[in-house]
Design a protein around this motif. Structure first.
Motif, mmCIF file in Angstrom:
data_model
loop_
_atom_site.group_PDB
_atom_site.id
_atom_site.type_symbol
_atom_site.label_atom_id
_atom_site.label_comp_id
_atom_site.label_asym_id
_atom_site.label_seq_id
_atom_site.Cartn_x
_atom_site.Cartn_y
_atom_site.Cartn_z
ATOM 1 N N ASN A 34 0.857 -1.182 0.000
ATOM 2 C CA ASN A 34 0.000 0.000 0.000
ATOM 3 C C ASN A 34 0.892 1.229 0.000
ATOM 4 O OD1 ASN A 34 0.784 0.672 2.738
ATOM 5 N ND2 ASN A 34 -0.519 -1.064 3.357
ATOM 6 N N GLU A 35 0.323 2.402 -0.046
ATOM 7 C CA GLU A 35 1.116 3.629 -0.131
ATOM 8 C C GLU A 35 2.080 3.773 1.035
ATOM 9 O OE1 GLU A 35 -0.584 7.317 -1.016
ATOM 10 O OE2 GLU A 35 -1.494 6.660 -2.899
ATOM 11 N N ASP A 36 1.617 3.377 2.203
ATOM 12 C CA ASP A 36 2.483 3.513 3.372
ATOM 13 C C ASP A 36 3.733 2.656 3.266
ATOM 14 O OD1 ASP A 36 0.904 5.381 4.492
ATOM 15 O OD2 ASP A 36 -0.216 3.977 5.770
ATOM 16 N N ILE A 37 3.560 1.478 2.706
ATOM 17 C CA ILE A 37 4.718 0.594 2.513
ATOM 18 C C ILE A 37 5.717 1.269 1.577
ATOM 19 C CG2 ILE A 37 5.476 -1.594 1.469
ATOM 20 C CD1 ILE A 37 4.186 -2.311 3.970
ATOM 21 N N ILE A 38 5.199 1.891 0.528
ATOM 22 C CA ILE A 38 6.084 2.555 -0.430
ATOM 23 C C ILE A 38 6.796 3.743 0.234
ATOM 24 C CG2 ILE A 38 6.121 3.859 -2.589
ATOM 25 C CD1 ILE A 38 3.794 1.915 -3.466
ATOM 26 N N ARG A 39 6.053 4.508 1.018
ATOM 27 C CA ARG A 39 6.670 5.613 1.761
ATOM 28 C C ARG A 39 7.756 5.088 2.693
ATOM 29 N NH1 ARG A 39 3.757 10.212 1.100
ATOM 30 N NH2 ARG A 39 1.675 9.835 0.262
ATOM 31 N N PHE A 40 7.461 3.948 3.271
ATOM 32 C CA PHE A 40 8.393 3.316 4.197
ATOM 33 C C PHE A 40 9.692 2.919 3.488
ATOM 34 C CE2 PHE A 40 9.850 -0.743 6.120
ATOM 35 C CZ PHE A 40 10.159 -0.287 7.389
ATOM 36 N N ILE A 41 9.536 2.263 2.316
ATOM 37 C CA ILE A 41 10.709 1.849 1.529
ATOM 38 C C ILE A 41 11.548 3.072 1.179
ATOM 39 C CG2 ILE A 41 11.488 0.887 -0.678
ATOM 40 C CD1 ILE A 41 8.928 -0.854 -0.686
ATOM 41 N N SER A 42 10.870 4.099 0.677
ATOM 42 C CA SER A 42 11.560 5.296 0.215
ATOM 43 C C SER A 42 12.295 5.987 1.365
ATOM 44 C CB SER A 42 10.543 6.244 -0.430
ATOM 45 O OG SER A 42 11.203 7.299 -1.074
ATOM 46 N N ALA A 43 11.649 6.016 2.515
ATOM 47 C CA ALA A 43 12.252 6.652 3.684
ATOM 48 C C ALA A 43 13.475 5.865 4.146
ATOM 49 C CB ALA A 43 11.222 6.752 4.806
ATOM 50 N N LYS A 44 13.334 4.543 4.170
ATOM 51 C CA LYS A 44 14.449 3.691 4.582
ATOM 52 C C LYS A 44 15.666 3.943 3.710
ATOM 53 C CE LYS A 44 13.239 0.965 7.969
ATOM 54 N NZ LYS A 44 14.010 0.940 9.214
ATOM 55 N N LYS A 45 15.415 4.212 2.449
ATOM 56 C CA LYS A 45 16.507 4.410 1.507
ATOM 57 C C LYS A 45 16.943 5.863 1.442
ATOM 58 C CE LYS A 45 15.642 0.525 -1.509
ATOM 59 N NZ LYS A 45 17.045 0.094 -1.321
ATOM 60 N N GLU A 46 16.340 6.676 2.286
ATOM 61 C CA GLU A 46 16.662 8.116 2.346
ATOM 62 C C GLU A 46 16.569 8.753 0.975
ATOM 63 O OE1 GLU A 46 20.426 8.484 4.397
ATOM 64 O OE2 GLU A 46 19.864 6.731 5.592
ATOM 65 N N GLU A 47 15.483 8.471 0.282
ATOM 66 C CA GLU A 47 15.326 8.976 -1.074
ATOM 67 C C GLU A 47 14.781 10.405 -1.071
ATOM 68 O OE1 GLU A 47 14.421 4.775 -3.414
ATOM 69 O OE2 GLU A 47 12.785 6.173 -3.052
ATOM 70 N N PRO A 48 15.129 11.175 -2.113
ATOM 71 C CA PRO A 48 14.525 12.507 -2.250
ATOM 72 C C PRO A 48 13.034 12.387 -2.579
ATOM 73 C CG PRO A 48 15.897 11.981 -4.154
ATOM 74 C CD PRO A 48 16.106 10.892 -3.158
ATOM 75 N N GLU A 49 12.345 13.477 -2.382
ATOM 76 C CA GLU A 49 10.891 13.511 -2.563
ATOM 77 C C GLU A 49 10.470 13.044 -3.972
ATOM 78 O OE1 GLU A 49 8.821 14.025 -0.171
ATOM 79 O OE2 GLU A 49 6.983 14.086 -1.360
ATOM 80 N N TRP A 50 11.202 13.489 -5.001
ATOM 81 C CA TRP A 50 10.792 13.157 -6.376
ATOM 82 C C TRP A 50 10.757 11.656 -6.616
ATOM 83 C CZ3 TRP A 50 13.961 10.304 -9.441
ATOM 84 C CH2 TRP A 50 15.328 10.303 -9.169
ATOM 85 N N MET A 51 11.676 10.948 -5.967
ATOM 86 C CA MET A 51 11.723 9.499 -6.160
ATOM 87 C C MET A 51 10.482 8.846 -5.537
ATOM 88 S SD MET A 51 13.992 7.361 -7.604
ATOM 89 C CE MET A 51 12.632 6.535 -8.407
ATOM 90 N N LEU A 52 10.104 9.355 -4.378
ATOM 91 C CA LEU A 52 8.903 8.834 -3.719
ATOM 92 C C LEU A 52 7.673 9.080 -4.601
ATOM 93 C CD1 LEU A 52 7.302 7.658 -1.329
ATOM 94 C CD2 LEU A 52 7.222 9.977 -0.374
ATOM 95 N N GLU A 53 7.572 10.318 -5.113
ATOM 96 C CA GLU A 53 6.429 10.655 -5.973
ATOM 97 C C GLU A 53 6.370 9.710 -7.178
ATOM 98 O OE1 GLU A 53 4.016 12.646 -5.298
ATOM 99 O OE2 GLU A 53 5.005 13.136 -3.387
ATOM 100 N N TRP A 54 7.543 9.444 -7.723
ATOM 101 C CA TRP A 54 7.649 8.579 -8.911
ATOM 102 C C TRP A 54 7.158 7.168 -8.579
ATOM 103 C CZ3 TRP A 54 10.298 4.363 -11.056
ATOM 104 C CH2 TRP A 54 10.430 4.355 -12.447
#
Ligand SMILES: Nc1ncnc2c1ncn2[C@@H]1O[C@H](COP(=O)(O)OP(=O)(O)OP(=O)(O)O)[C@@H](O)[C@H]1O
Ligand SMILES: [Mg+2]
Lengths: 481, 249
Positions: A34-54
């Motif tokens: 779900n979206e939260d899982i994706i936010r979680f993955i992105s955060a764990k990887k310390e990704e910039p905002e654009w990558m999360l949006e993508w």
């Protein structure tokens, strides 16, 4: 947008034709998506905002899609909510000596001629000081650095080379390209990133083996490789050693971009666990690999030897956008026991004087099914496009199947498209001929198969070819008599 | 060297060889003649170890060992060679690779090291000359796209490379032009020695003008019905097989 761009855009997005909406129940982490899982993955990887949006955009697209059913493969339905999409990269369990390794695995290593130290590395045994892998890797990295070549993990690239990643990711395989690509775009764990600067010829074969921080290959790998103007690179993926993995589903994405006068050679040996002799277990491998010959006079060449996985769904393709660009596909796909493979390529001719060459060798043994599926498409602006396709099948025994599905769409009458196909069988008379000259049956089969695949093997880098040849022999062991 | 005693062989319950006996000693050349379908190729295949034949009675000894107990490749390694009536094509495997494997498997079976590549190449050139093979032949796939005559010549070439103790030539002369016939016969004659033996299956007396046999046998309806010297072949050429038709009825 120029007309050329419009065509490219249409090509890369053409597979988006699924309007169906799947309503996915939200589930709490860690299992499921779900979206939260994706936010979680992105955060764990310390990704910039654009990558999360993508990623989120990809997820939205994926939700609207259904699993494709057109391939000639059959497998139990995957429950995507029963999958864990993020596990922190943990070091492999260290064993103390080779005595603790599965003896079957060691036997195979031995047959492949893999050195003892290498065997230890592959099976997770702590290596001693003799094999100084760290220093090998360091010298390797230094050489690359001197040339300005970037070769790192995808996570690192997102953090340290964001501009390059942002510019190219999804330009060849868009998020909504297909069901598995969309899933990968949403949740990709890691993978490789490579950038060869203008005019640089990469002095060695790049292999994931040498990539620092490569913590396992992961279930949803994402690779992005860019050869800038006049650059050259040869990239090796996978290895011949058997790959065991707990994750049954693999959905990788590979994007290649060749600018003016650039050349990319991408070689793969895939040997994932194919399941046992009765067809139990094994990995489902759904990969989207695509190269874009963006610049004029650019060239992309795929060479693959596939012996693994229970189910394979894979079509390394080339979009020949630049004038005079060249796309090549050399493939050996071997299936045995209950394996199923649906593989092939797409050559999309858009630029003028573009050339493509397809050489596909399918070997089926046991009760396996081996399908070649290829598309050659010539757009109306692709003056003087040329394609030659050769699809050969070799059958062993009477219980396996080989299928060929060539699709040809030509919209320019100055183009020339040629297709040749053969099917042959290793018959008793042929085997008897070998035996009568003192060559036993197993050696005979190996010689026939190697002869059959020679044209493809010749395109693999030398050391890789030697290993791949042995791999084919091992994969066919016990399939005659 | 070879001792076949009362051999009975069936394919799919149909008896083809019906009590065949034959003695072959080192240094001898035996010719076997007989009408179509009488079982000549079957005999060659059975001796070489092809699968699908049921041996219902009799025995075959080769240098004192029971030949029927060995697998086909083991028989070949022990020096049994069959020049096929219809050699198969093997796409993708070059003549050089094929023969290198054959030669080295045989050496391995005898506890010898593989032949060094330069020595192998030298031998290959030498033997190619013997049967007047074209140079490009080395790198071409085994028998692929070869003319009928070239395939037969290739069989003799392989025989020359492997230097068998017992060579069975199954209609190697059929389909050869006169020059090729001379080349093939010449090859055989050069290989003849006191240590090896030949069984030459043929329909034509003409071959025996070139390869002079010590014995000629008539095979009829699955067994040897008459043996003699080379004059028997001349006699057969004149009279045909009619005489035996009555004899076996
Ligand atoms: N696989 C098979 N199944 C059934 N019958 C067979 C098989 N192989 C051979 N035969 C039969 O066995 C008989 C002997 O065949 P063989 O090939 O040995 O004859 P031959 O003496 O070599 O004949 P030719 O002079 O024509 O070469 C023939 O009647 C043939 O039809
Ligand atoms: Mg015959």
């Amino acid at each position: 947008m120029t007309e050329q761009d419009a065509i490219i855009d249409e090509v890369v997005n053409s597979e988006y034709k699924y309007g169906f909406v799947t309503n996915i129940e939200q589930e709490s982490a860690p299992k499921g998506l779900n979206e939260d899982i994706i936010r979680f993955i992105s955060a764990k990887k310390e990704e910039p905002e654009w990558m999360l949006e993508w990623r989120l955009k990809a997820y939205k697209e994926w939700q609207k899609m259904t699993e494709p059913a057109w391939a000639n493969v059959h497998y139990p339905k995957v429950d995507f909510q029963d999958v864990v999409y993020y596990t922190a990269p943990k070091p492999k369990k260290n064993l103390n000596s080779l005595d603790e390794v599965d003896p079957e695995l060691l036997k195979t290593f031995e047959k492949l001629g893999i050195s003892l130290d290498e065997q230890k590395r592959l099976s997770g045994v702590a290596v001693d000081v003799v094999f100084d892998s760290v220093s090998v890797k360091t010298t390797f990295q230094e050489t690359l650095k001197e040339k300005g070549i970037i070769f790192c993990s995808m996570s690192e690239a997102v953090r340290n080379h964001g501009d390059l990643v942002k510019k190219y990711i999804g330009t060849v395989v868009p998020q909504k390209d297909n069901f598995y690509a969309a899933l990968n775009s949403a949740v990709f764990s890691d993978g490789s990133f490579c950038y060869i600067p203008k005019g640089v010829r990469c002095p060695m074969e790049l292999s994931t083996y040498f990539r620092i921080n490569a913590a396992g290959s992961g279930q949803f790998e994402r690779t992005l490789l860019i050869a800038d103007e006049g650059a050259y690179v040869s990239y090796l993926e996978g290895c011949t050693a058997p790959q065991r993995d707990e994750n049954q589903l693999h959905a990788a994405v590979v994007e290649l971009i060749a600018l003016d006068n650039a050349e990319i050679k991408y070689s793969t040996v895939q040997n994932w666990y194919p399941g046992d002799k009765d067809g139990k277990g094994g990995i489902f491998n759904f990969v989207t690999k695509r190269g874009m010959c963006k610049g004029s006079n650019s060239k992309i060449s795929w060479t693959q030897v596939e012996t693994g996985s229970a189910v394979t769904w894979k079509y390394p393709s080339c979009i020949l956008a630049g004038d005079n660009s060249i796309g090549e596909f050399y493939s050996v796909a071997l299936t045995n026991h209950f394996q199923q493979a649906d593989t092939g390529t797409k050559m999309i001719h858009i630029g003028k004087n573009t050339k493509s060459r397809i050489v596909s060798k399918g070997i089926s043994a046991g009760k396996s099914q081996n399908s070649y599926r290829g598309l050659v498409k010539v757009h109306k602006k692709a003056e003087n496009a040329r394609n030659f396709s050769q699809c050969d099948s070799l059958l062993m025994g009477n219980l396996c199947g080989a299928h060929t599905f060539p699709y040809i769409e030509v919209s320019n009458n100055t183009s020339k498209v040629e297709h040749e196909a053969t099917t042959s069988k290793i018959g008793e008379d042929m085997l008897f001929y070998f035996q009568q000259r003192g060559i036993d049956e197993e050696t005979a089969v190996a010689m026939i198969v190697n002869g059959f695949c020679k044209e493809v093997m010749d395109h693999l880098p030398m050391e890789f070819a030697v290993e791949a040849r042995k791999l084919l022999e091992i994969s066919l062991e016990g399939s005659v008599g | 060297m070879l001792s076949i005693n009362n051999l009975h062989v069936s394919i799919e319950n149909k008896e083809i060889l019906k009590g065949l006996s034959l003695q072959v000693n080192a240094g001898e050349v035996h010719a076997i003649m007989g009408p179509n379908g009488t079982g000549k190729s079957t005999l060659g295949n059975v001796l070489a170890g092809k699968e699908g034949y049921e041996i219902t009675d009799g025995s075959v000894l080769f240098d004192g060992i029971d030949l029927m107990e060995l697998e086909a490749h083991e028989r070949a390694q022990k020096g049994v060679f069959l020049a096929f009536q219809y050699p198969v094509e093997i796409p993708g495997v070059s003549n050089a690779n094929f023969l290198k494997a054959a030669v080295n498997e045989q050496r391995k079976a005898n506890g010898e090291e593989p032949m060094p590549p330069n020595e192998f190449l030298k031998m290959m050139r030498e033997k190619m000359e013997l049967v007047e093979m074209k140079k490009d032949f080395i790198s071409r796939s085994v028998n692929q796209g070869f003319s009928g005559g070239e395939k037969k010549r290739n069989e003799i070439f392989q025989m020359a490379m492997l230097q068998p103790k017992l060579a069975i030539l199954d209609e190697t002369d059929s389909g050869l032009d006169i020059d090729a016939l001379r080349i093939v016969a010449n090859g055989v004659n050069k290989l003849r020695s006191k240590d090896n033996a030949f069984i030459v299956i043929t329909h034509y007396q003409r071959l025996l003008d070139y390869i002079v046999p010590d014995f000629v046998h008539v095979m009829y309806n699955g067994k040897i019905v008459k043996s003699g010297d080379k004059n028997l072949a001349l006699e057969l050429e004149e009279k045909g097989y009619e005489e035996f038709e009555h004899a076996t009825l």
